[in-house]
Scaffold this motif. Structure first.
Motif, PDB file in Angstrom:
ATOM      1  N   GLN A  66      -5.593  -7.446  -7.544  1.00 43.62           N
ATOM      2  CA  GLN A  66      -5.419  -7.651  -8.984  1.00 43.62           C
ATOM      3  C   GLN A  66      -4.253  -6.827  -9.518  1.00 43.62           C
ATOM      4  O   GLN A  66      -3.454  -7.300 -10.329  1.00 43.62           O
ATOM      5  CB  GLN A  66      -6.699  -7.289  -9.731  1.00 43.62           C
ATOM      6  N   ARG A  67      -4.132  -5.589  -9.045  1.00 44.19           N
ATOM      7  CA  ARG A  67      -3.021  -4.735  -9.473  1.00 44.19           C
ATOM      8  C   ARG A  67      -1.685  -5.294  -8.993  1.00 44.19           C
ATOM      9  O   ARG A  67      -0.677  -5.230  -9.701  1.00 44.19           O
ATOM     10  CB  ARG A  67      -3.196  -3.312  -8.935  1.00 44.19           C
ATOM     11  N   VAL A  68      -1.689  -5.847  -7.791  1.00 45.88           N
ATOM     12  CA  VAL A  68      -0.456  -6.448  -7.261  1.00 45.88           C
ATOM     13  C   VAL A  68      -0.029  -7.612  -8.151  1.00 45.88           C
ATOM     14  O   VAL A  68       1.140  -7.729  -8.527  1.00 45.88           O
ATOM     15  CB  VAL A  68      -0.658  -6.935  -5.809  1.00 45.88           C
ATOM     16  N   HIS A  69      -0.978  -8.459  -8.515  1.00 52.83           N
ATOM     17  CA  HIS A  69      -0.670  -9.622  -9.349  1.00 52.83           C
ATOM     18  C   HIS A  69      -0.168  -9.216 -10.732  1.00 52.83           C
ATOM     19  O   HIS A  69       0.525  -9.995 -11.395  1.00 52.83           O
ATOM     20  CB  HIS A  69      -1.907 -10.505  -9.492  1.00 52.83           C
ATOM     21  N   GLU A  70      -0.532  -8.027 -11.166  1.00 52.48           N
ATOM     22  CA  GLU A  70      -0.129  -7.565 -12.498  1.00 52.48           C
ATOM     23  C   GLU A  70       1.250  -6.918 -12.509  1.00 52.48           C
ATOM     24  O   GLU A  70       1.782  -6.628 -13.586  1.00 52.48           O
ATOM     25  CB  GLU A  70      -1.162  -6.568 -13.024  1.00 52.48           C
ATOM     26  N   GLN A  71       1.838  -6.701 -11.342  1.00 53.02           N
ATOM     27  CA  GLN A  71       3.155  -6.080 -11.269  1.00 53.02           C
ATOM     28  C   GLN A  71       4.248  -7.034 -11.761  1.00 53.02           C
ATOM     29  O   GLN A  71       4.110  -8.256 -11.653  1.00 53.02           O
ATOM     30  CB  GLN A  71       3.477  -5.651  -9.827  1.00 53.02           C
ATOM     31  N   LEU A 103      -0.174   0.222  -4.090  1.00 47.68           N
ATOM     32  CA  LEU A 103      -0.837  -0.992  -4.580  1.00 47.68           C
ATOM     33  C   LEU A 103      -1.856  -1.451  -3.542  1.00 47.68           C
ATOM     34  O   LEU A 103      -1.525  -2.149  -2.589  1.00 47.68           O
ATOM     35  CB  LEU A 103       0.197  -2.086  -4.852  1.00 47.68           C
ATOM     36  N   TYR A 104      -3.098  -1.057  -3.752  1.00 45.17           N
ATOM     37  CA  TYR A 104      -4.162  -1.371  -2.795  1.00 45.17           C
ATOM     38  C   TYR A 104      -5.014  -2.564  -3.220  1.00 45.17           C
ATOM     39  O   TYR A 104      -5.623  -3.210  -2.376  1.00 45.17           O
ATOM     40  CB  TYR A 104      -5.069  -0.144  -2.605  1.00 45.17           C
ATOM     41  N   GLU A 105      -5.093  -2.826  -4.501  1.00 47.60           N
ATOM     42  CA  GLU A 105      -5.946  -3.899  -4.996  1.00 47.60           C
ATOM     43  C   GLU A 105      -5.111  -5.124  -5.365  1.00 47.60           C
ATOM     44  O   GLU A 105      -4.059  -5.002  -6.004  1.00 47.60           O
ATOM     45  CB  GLU A 105      -6.737  -3.427  -6.217  1.00 47.60           C
ATOM     46  N   GLU A 135       0.827  -1.207   0.000  1.00 43.24           N
ATOM     47  CA  GLU A 135       0.000   0.000   0.000  1.00 43.24           C
ATOM     48  C   GLU A 135       0.862   1.258   0.000  1.00 43.24           C
ATOM     49  O   GLU A 135       0.485   2.273  -0.599  1.00 43.24           O
ATOM     50  CB  GLU A 135      -0.946  -0.010   1.203  1.00 43.24           C
TER      51      GLU A 135
END
Length: 221
Positions: free
Chosen positions: A90-95, A86-88, A82
């Motif tokens: 899905q966004r974390v997995h896309e990094q 990166l709060y979501e 965070e």
């Protein structure tokens, strides 16, 4: 010429043995990597239950720790992510995997996705279902381990001499399960099946007492 042909045949035979070894060992990439630490990312939750992701995260770290790996504290991971905006999940997995690995100094990263997390009530029967997918990669994104588990639980209404009594007991059991679905027990079972009781389970980590013995044993001929 004869020596040259012999050399070619030996080379082909050696290559064939190498390919067979890789084929015979489905965990060859994991064995080559030998990760010591695992970063468990926030769970991508595709179900309608907002508690699914956090519930999964309460069950995984202990299992992986007991398997012999250092697992980064999930609350610390969430806080640091965070801080990076990166709060979501899905966004974390896309990094980029390399970015996440370097941020924590992790050897491997575990991605978990909840595909289903439901409790369905039909007539006088309630069935609770979980569908979880697990993917472990190394620090450059190469897949090391992947499993998917789909489990369901329906309360046993027991046996009764009376059809009416059996219907009443079934209705009560269904109501209890509907009010308090057995998500956590099912999730623990899914984790165990994915990493321990499956064929070719997750190898022991370096903090396991069986680590040295495990890697001293040939994995493929």
């Amino acid at each position: 010429m004869k020596n040259f042909m012999t050399l070619i045949l030996c080379t082909i035979a050696f290559a064939g043995c190498a390919n067979n070894s890789v084929k015979d060992d489905p965990l060859a990439s994991f064995h080559a990597s030998k990760p010591a630490s695992i970063l468990v990312l926030p769970v991508v939750n595709k179900s309608v239950d907002v508690m699914a992701g956090s519930s999964v995260l309460t069950t995984l770290p202990q299992l992986l720790g007991e398997r012999g790996y250092y697992v980064f504290p999930v609350h610390t991971v969430k806080t640091l992510l965070e801080m990076e905006g990166l709060y979501e999940a899905q966004r974390v997995h896309e990094q980029p995997v390399e970015t996440l690995a370097s941020l924590f100094g992790a050897d491997a990263i575990l991605y978990v996705t909840v595909h289903s997390w439901t409790s369905k009530y039909v007539l006088i029967q309630t069935t609770t279902e979980v569908d979880l997918e697990y993917i472990i990669t190394n620090r450059v994104g190469e897949p090391l381990y992947q499993r998917r588990q789909k489990l369901r639980y329906t309360p046993d209404s027991g046996q009764s001499n009376s059809l009416l009594d059996q219907l009443i007991v079934s209705a009560i059991s269904a109501a209890v399960e509907r009010a308090d679905p057995q998500y956590i027990p099912l999730t623990r079972e899914a984790n165990a099946r994915a990493f321990i009781t499956t064929s070719n389970p997750l190898p022991p980590g370096p903090y396991s007492l069986s680590y040295e013995k495990y890697y001293a044993t040939p994995k493929a001929d």
